[in-house]
Scaffold this motif. Sequence first.
Motif, PDB file in Angstrom:
ATOM      1  N   VAL A  80      17.466 -10.419   0.577  1.00  0.00           N
ATOM      2  CA  VAL A  80      17.953 -11.302  -0.487  1.00  0.00           C
ATOM      3  C   VAL A  80      16.795 -12.111  -1.072  1.00  0.00           C
ATOM      4  O   VAL A  80      16.663 -12.235  -2.300  1.00  0.00           O
ATOM      5  CB  VAL A  80      19.056 -12.241   0.042  1.00  0.00           C
ATOM      6  CG1 VAL A  80      19.436 -13.259  -1.025  1.00  0.00           C
ATOM      7  CG2 VAL A  80      20.279 -11.445   0.465  1.00  0.00           C
ATOM      8  N   LEU A  81      15.932 -12.644  -0.223  1.00  0.00           N
ATOM      9  CA  LEU A  81      14.794 -13.440  -0.702  1.00  0.00           C
ATOM     10  C   LEU A  81      13.846 -12.583  -1.535  1.00  0.00           C
ATOM     11  O   LEU A  81      13.312 -13.048  -2.563  1.00  0.00           O
ATOM     12  CB  LEU A  81      14.058 -14.051   0.483  1.00  0.00           C
ATOM     13  CG  LEU A  81      14.824 -15.150   1.234  1.00  0.00           C
ATOM     14  CD1 LEU A  81      14.144 -15.476   2.562  1.00  0.00           C
ATOM     15  CD2 LEU A  81      14.947 -16.417   0.382  1.00  0.00           C
ATOM     16  N   GLU A  82      13.626 -11.367  -1.108  1.00  0.00           N
ATOM     17  CA  GLU A  82      12.758 -10.466  -1.886  1.00  0.00           C
ATOM     18  C   GLU A  82      13.382 -10.129  -3.235  1.00  0.00           C
ATOM     19  O   GLU A  82      12.662  -9.969  -4.245  1.00  0.00           O
ATOM     20  CB  GLU A  82      12.474  -9.202  -1.078  1.00  0.00           C
ATOM     21  CG  GLU A  82      11.520  -9.462   0.095  1.00  0.00           C
ATOM     22  CD  GLU A  82      11.512  -8.350   1.130  1.00  0.00           C
ATOM     23  OE1 GLU A  82      12.310  -7.385   0.973  1.00  0.00           O
ATOM     24  OE2 GLU A  82      10.729  -8.446   2.091  1.00  0.00           O
ATOM     25  N   SER A  83      14.719 -10.034  -3.268  1.00  0.00           N
ATOM     26  CA  SER A  83      15.378  -9.773  -4.553  1.00  0.00           C
ATOM     27  C   SER A  83      15.232 -10.965  -5.494  1.00  0.00           C
ATOM     28  O   SER A  83      15.126 -10.793  -6.719  1.00  0.00           O
ATOM     29  CB  SER A  83      16.857  -9.444  -4.338  1.00  0.00           C
ATOM     30  OG  SER A  83      17.589 -10.599  -3.940  1.00  0.00           O
ATOM     31  N   ILE A  84      15.206 -12.184  -4.936  1.00  0.00           N
ATOM     32  CA  ILE A  84      14.986 -13.377  -5.765  1.00  0.00           C
ATOM     33  C   ILE A  84      13.600 -13.317  -6.398  1.00  0.00           C
ATOM     34  O   ILE A  84      13.432 -13.622  -7.590  1.00  0.00           O
ATOM     35  CB  ILE A  84      15.130 -14.658  -4.911  1.00  0.00           C
ATOM     36  CG1 ILE A  84      16.578 -14.846  -4.461  1.00  0.00           C
ATOM     37  CG2 ILE A  84      14.665 -15.894  -5.694  1.00  0.00           C
ATOM     38  CD1 ILE A  84      16.776 -15.990  -3.490  1.00  0.00           C
ATOM     39  N   ILE A  85      12.608 -12.914  -5.626  1.00  0.00           N
ATOM     40  CA  ILE A  85      11.237 -12.854  -6.138  1.00  0.00           C
ATOM     41  C   ILE A  85      11.098 -11.797  -7.221  1.00  0.00           C
ATOM     42  O   ILE A  85      10.340 -11.973  -8.182  1.00  0.00           O
ATOM     43  CB  ILE A  85      10.258 -12.603  -4.971  1.00  0.00           C
ATOM     44  CG1 ILE A  85      10.200 -13.861  -4.085  1.00  0.00           C
ATOM     45  CG2 ILE A  85       8.866 -12.262  -5.477  1.00  0.00           C
ATOM     46  CD1 ILE A  85       9.463 -13.669  -2.789  1.00  0.00           C
ATOM     47  N   LYS A  86      11.847 -10.709  -7.098  1.00  0.00           N
ATOM     48  CA  LYS A  86      11.817  -9.692  -8.157  1.00  0.00           C
ATOM     49  C   LYS A  86      12.369 -10.257  -9.462  1.00  0.00           C
ATOM     50  O   LYS A  86      11.882  -9.946 -10.548  1.00  0.00           O
ATOM     51  CB  LYS A  86      12.626  -8.467  -7.727  1.00  0.00           C
ATOM     52  CG  LYS A  86      11.935  -7.612  -6.668  1.00  0.00           C
ATOM     53  CD  LYS A  86      12.779  -6.399  -6.317  1.00  0.00           C
ATOM     54  CE  LYS A  86      12.080  -5.551  -5.243  1.00  0.00           C
ATOM     55  NZ  LYS A  86      12.912  -4.391  -4.842  1.00  0.00           N
ATOM     56  N   ILE A  87      13.403 -11.077  -9.338  1.00  0.00           N
ATOM     57  CA  ILE A  87      13.988 -11.701 -10.536  1.00  0.00           C
ATOM     58  C   ILE A  87      13.078 -12.803 -11.068  1.00  0.00           C
ATOM     59  O   ILE A  87      12.855 -12.925 -12.274  1.00  0.00           O
ATOM     60  CB  ILE A  87      15.383 -12.278 -10.202  1.00  0.00           C
ATOM     61  CG1 ILE A  87      16.339 -11.158  -9.809  1.00  0.00           C
ATOM     62  CG2 ILE A  87      15.925 -13.070 -11.389  1.00  0.00           C
ATOM     63  CD1 ILE A  87      17.628 -11.639  -9.165  1.00  0.00           C
ATOM     64  N   ASP A  88      12.544 -13.602 -10.142  1.00  0.00           N
ATOM     65  CA  ASP A  88      11.712 -14.761 -10.502  1.00  0.00           C
ATOM     66  C   ASP A  88      10.441 -14.726  -9.644  1.00  0.00           C
ATOM     67  O   ASP A  88      10.421 -15.275  -8.538  1.00  0.00           O
ATOM     68  CB  ASP A  88      12.489 -16.052 -10.272  1.00  0.00           C
ATOM     69  CG  ASP A  88      11.661 -17.300 -10.558  1.00  0.00           C
ATOM     70  OD1 ASP A  88      10.550 -17.160 -11.108  1.00  0.00           O
ATOM     71  OD2 ASP A  88      12.123 -18.419 -10.225  1.00  0.00           O
ATOM     72  N   PRO A  89       9.380 -14.076 -10.130  1.00  0.00           N
ATOM     73  CA  PRO A  89       8.152 -13.923  -9.327  1.00  0.00           C
ATOM     74  C   PRO A  89       7.488 -15.243  -8.949  1.00  0.00           C
ATOM     75  O   PRO A  89       6.600 -15.249  -8.092  1.00  0.00           O
ATOM     76  CB  PRO A  89       7.240 -13.099 -10.245  1.00  0.00           C
ATOM     77  CG  PRO A  89       8.152 -12.434 -11.213  1.00  0.00           C
ATOM     78  CD  PRO A  89       9.277 -13.400 -11.425  1.00  0.00           C
ATOM     79  N   ASN A  90       7.890 -16.339  -9.552  1.00  0.00           N
ATOM     80  CA  ASN A  90       7.300 -17.641  -9.237  1.00  0.00           C
ATOM     81  C   ASN A  90       8.269 -18.549  -8.492  1.00  0.00           C
ATOM     82  O   ASN A  90       8.146 -19.775  -8.566  1.00  0.00           O
ATOM     83  CB  ASN A  90       6.842 -18.328 -10.526  1.00  0.00           C
ATOM     84  CG  ASN A  90       5.678 -17.612 -11.162  1.00  0.00           C
ATOM     85  OD1 ASN A  90       4.731 -17.223 -10.476  1.00  0.00           O
ATOM     86  ND2 ASN A  90       5.746 -17.411 -12.475  1.00  0.00           N
ATOM     87  N   ASN A  91       9.187 -17.955  -7.743  1.00  0.00           N
ATOM     88  CA  ASN A  91      10.175 -18.756  -7.020  1.00  0.00           C
ATOM     89  C   ASN A  91       9.571 -19.249  -5.709  1.00  0.00           C
ATOM     90  O   ASN A  91       9.519 -18.533  -4.699  1.00  0.00           O
ATOM     91  CB  ASN A  91      11.436 -17.929  -6.749  1.00  0.00           C
ATOM     92  CG  ASN A  91      12.605 -18.809  -6.307  1.00  0.00           C
ATOM     93  OD1 ASN A  91      12.529 -19.471  -5.289  1.00  0.00           O
ATOM     94  ND2 ASN A  91      13.663 -18.802  -7.103  1.00  0.00           N
TER      95      ASN A  91
END
Length: 481
Positions: free
Chosen positions: A148-159
């Motif tokens: 899930v965390l990796e999917s967040i980074i794909k959506i928002d690379p600066n999260n």
Amino acid sequence: MKQPNPVTRIFPLLLGLSFVLTVLLFPSCGTTQPVEGTSASAEKAGTAEKPPLDPTSAEAILTEISSALSRGETDRALALFDTLKPEDAEKTQIKLLKASVLASSGKFDPARNLIKEITAAEPANTEALFVLSFIEGASGREREQKAVLESIIKIDPNNAEAYASLGNIALVSKSYRNAKSYYNQALKADSRNPDALIGLAAVYRNDNDPKNAEAMLNRAVALYPDWAQPLVDRAKMYKQYGYAKEALDDLDAAKKLSPNDYYVAVDRGSVLLDLRRMDEALEEYTRAITLEPNNFLAYVYSAGIKDDKGDYSGAEKDYAVLIKLRPDYYFAYEGYGILKMRKGQWAEARDAFSAAYNYVPKDYSYALLTAVNSMKAGKITDPKPFLAKAIPNFTRDTIEWYMLRLYHDLTGDNDIVMRIDREKNMDKKAQMLYYLATYYDIRGNRTLADKYYLSVQDLDRKGILEWKLNEIALESRGLKK
């Protein structure tokens, strides 16, 4: 540093989130802004004349949810969600708030289902995904949490939050290189990210780099002066490197910020122990016990201090609670057994040392003390069945093996005397002298018992369990020097 608990991370956000939702979704209940050309008295009059909210309105219900959360009444807050009108309950932000409340109360499956409803309609909703990552982590599903965390980074690379959370996972699994990389990426995205600052400090501590660790924690303390965690972590580092006074200063500050934090109390007690301020340390451990009476850790220290101070009744009570809370913590049986021997309660002492021996069947002290107290509680032959099972656990022809045989066979003491004379390990020599003295005491030979109890005292081996028992024996016999 432990990975932040998802529940405790979500809950502090709830109060603010519920208020923000009320303002954003229902602007009419927000604070009235001053209008140019109006007087302050007119504003006050307008505010005073504002009609009360309809108790069935979403504004009123969200306000009540916020109040319930502020009181820690999560069940009440959840029940209030069911009173919302369907059109309000289906709003994304309200669903997100409800999922967060469910997660904060440990209801992970319904929280997960609600978040998945949100992400099915809004797959790029990183707020919802972030709550989902917390839910997966709290459920022990680390693989799913990372995904899930990796999917967040794909959506928002600066999260930065997602990077920091991945760093926390890596840190807990001792993948320090990966943790350092994730934390640095988090700080690149947001130089103020709190988890990354204290997480990177933990990595530096593991690398034995206190200078950089301190620098990270100093930044966190400066940026977040109302946050106790960086003070606590910096105190642990100072304690580790021998700066007890500086550690205490940080924990004093942390105590003011988080007066009800159990671990701040325990850590502060530990530093006070280092400073030999025993009474103050005991006060702090007592405070910790008041805060969390079902947490075993503070009882460990409290019992030890009370025992050292001669408060044997208080120590015995603490050991009894320890045994109840953590029956696998065999040191509690040891302390409890010693106190029972001091009182001459041999059967209770036997049971305590027998329980300890069951956890550590290679410990000859526990085996011998089970036998000693069994003999004193009943007949001299009572421990034979126990010893017959215990002796094979020990290496044949060692001095401890022969001592166990002495208590089993009730003969062979002359051989043991010669073996003790030849023993080079002074701790073991003192131990065996104590058991030889006790053997003679049980057999009614007071002269030899006194001789060998005094021999133990002459060796001055204060670090062994038997030292305290030998002191008790000397006191009871009027032989203590």
